[in-house]
Design an enzyme around this catalytic site. Structure first.
Site, PDB file in Angstrom:
ATOM      1  N   ASP A  75      20.247 -32.525  56.391  1.00 48.01           N
ATOM      2  CA  ASP A  75      19.185 -32.468  57.409  1.00 48.01           C
ATOM      3  C   ASP A  75      19.723 -32.877  58.779  1.00 48.01           C
ATOM      4  O   ASP A  75      19.915 -34.060  59.048  1.00 48.01           O
ATOM      5  CB  ASP A  75      18.032 -33.394  57.010  1.00 48.01           C
ATOM      6  CG  ASP A  75      17.187 -32.785  55.907  1.00 48.01           C
ATOM      7  OD1 ASP A  75      16.749 -31.628  56.063  1.00 48.01           O
ATOM      8  OD2 ASP A  75      16.970 -33.464  54.879  1.00 48.01           O
ATOM      9  N   HIS A 132      20.321 -27.662  56.959  1.00 48.30           N
ATOM     10  CA  HIS A 132      18.995 -27.400  57.546  1.00 48.30           C
ATOM     11  C   HIS A 132      19.000 -27.922  58.982  1.00 48.30           C
ATOM     12  O   HIS A 132      18.971 -29.129  59.208  1.00 48.30           O
ATOM     13  CB  HIS A 132      17.939 -28.118  56.690  1.00 48.30           C
ATOM     14  CG  HIS A 132      16.538 -28.023  57.202  1.00 48.30           C
ATOM     15  ND1 HIS A 132      15.519 -28.836  56.761  1.00 48.30           N
ATOM     16  CD2 HIS A 132      15.964 -27.199  58.116  1.00 48.30           C
ATOM     17  CE1 HIS A 132      14.395 -28.538  57.385  1.00 48.30           C
ATOM     18  NE2 HIS A 132      14.635 -27.546  58.228  1.00 48.30           N
ATOM     19  N   GLY A 179      11.254 -33.764  60.393  1.00 48.60           N
ATOM     20  CA  GLY A 179      11.533 -34.939  61.224  1.00 48.60           C
ATOM     21  C   GLY A 179      11.769 -36.223  60.457  1.00 48.60           C
ATOM     22  O   GLY A 179      12.510 -37.076  60.916  1.00 48.60           O
ATOM     23  N   ASP A 228      10.632 -27.595  51.109  1.00 54.06           N
ATOM     24  CA  ASP A 228      11.273 -28.822  51.562  1.00 54.06           C
ATOM     25  C   ASP A 228      10.260 -29.829  52.097  1.00 54.06           C
ATOM     26  O   ASP A 228       9.578 -29.567  53.089  1.00 54.06           O
ATOM     27  CB  ASP A 228      12.286 -28.438  52.662  1.00 54.06           C
ATOM     28  CG  ASP A 228      13.059 -29.624  53.212  1.00 54.06           C
ATOM     29  OD1 ASP A 228      12.990 -30.717  52.629  1.00 54.06           O
ATOM     30  OD2 ASP A 228      13.761 -29.438  54.227  1.00 54.06           O
ATOM     31  N   GLY A 229      10.213 -30.979  51.429  1.00 50.51           N
ATOM     32  CA  GLY A 229       9.431 -32.094  51.944  1.00 50.51           C
ATOM     33  C   GLY A 229       8.386 -32.604  50.973  1.00 50.51           C
ATOM     34  O   GLY A 229       7.478 -31.870  50.582  1.00 50.51           O
ATOM     35  N   GLY A 230       8.538 -33.857  50.558  1.00 50.70           N
ATOM     36  CA  GLY A 230       7.518 -34.500  49.731  1.00 50.70           C
ATOM     37  C   GLY A 230       7.432 -33.977  48.304  1.00 50.70           C
ATOM     38  O   GLY A 230       6.384 -34.098  47.659  1.00 50.70           O
TER      39      GLY A 230
END
Ligand code: DX5
Ligand code: ZN
Length: 220
Positions: free
Chosen positions: A34, A67, A146, A179-181
């Site tokens: 990231d 990413h 972020g 992507d994410g959580g």
């Protein structure tokens, strides 16, 4: 079978080397890198990720899935292409026009790097539809880019379903990455929606036994 791309964003600096080594032997399919520039998103992870990429390449043959959450996409491609990543994904929201997007796609392909384009939770899939025939992966963000460790935004799952439907109906060959959580509790929803590359950060690195967690993530 889905592939697991492990985000190293939330690993602790103190034991980074041991953690990266443990990840490498845990059964993951990619290291998810990231990269944040302090502009497209407020945090800046550039120097840390350059350092980690160098280390990963020295201990592992696993592919790098980079990413980019950055505005100046081309110069970041130049900085990270030295690590010979398997794929680099950039954000459609960071591009100015169609010409720039097509240029970036060509530039990555000339460098033998697979092309991913990402959309944030509030960006519609229509914004990337016309590029699908030319790219390898569409990355649907399931949190606002972020930060690691956020909760998945449920409305993003519907976007994955729409995208999957479009890809199948049009006989395209594009991977869908999410992507994410994402964790053991919700990964099956993403798989059912059509995702085939799943990024997991916190759910792996905060677990006791990485191998056991990765095996479970794949089985769910
Ligand atoms: C968010 C990053 C993600 C995220 C993944 O900006 O792109 O890769 O940190 O980590 P978890 O799984 O903790 O949400
Ligand atoms: Zn990411």
């Amino acid at each position: 079978m889905v592939e697991i791309s492990a985000s190293i964003l939330s690993i602790k600096n103190e034991n980074a080397i041991q953690t990266l080594y443990n990840l490498e032997t845990s059964g993951i399919d990619y290291f998810h890198i990231d990269v944040m520039d302090g502009e497209f998103v407020s945090d800046n992870t550039t120097s840390k990720m350059l350092e980690y990429c160098e280390y990963i390449n020295s201990i592992s043959n696993l592919p790098l899935d980079v990413h980019l959450m950055v505005n100046d996409i081309k110069s970041y491609i130049n900085s990270f292409s030295v690590f010979e990543p398997n794929m680099i994904t950039f954000h459609i929201e960071a591009t100015k026009n169609e010409k720039e997007v097509l240029d970036l796609i060509n530039y990555l392909k000339q460098n033998n790097i697979k092309v991913g384009i990402s959309i944030k939770p509030n960006t519609k899939i229509e914004s990337i539809i016309k590029y699908l025939p030319y790219i390898h992966t569409a990355l649907v963000m399931t949190v606002e880019p972020g930060k690691g460790g956020q909760e998945l935004i449920p409305t993003t799952i519907e976007k994955v379903k729409q995208l999957y439907k479009y890809i199948k109906e049009n006989n395209l060959e594009v991977d869908i990455e999410v992507d994410g959580g994402i964790n053991i509790e919700n990964i099956s929803l993403l798989k059912q929606a059509g995702a085939n590359i799943v990024v997991c950060g916190t759910s792996i690195v905060s677990s006791k036994d990485f191998k056991e967690t990765v095996t479970k993530l794949k089985q769910m």
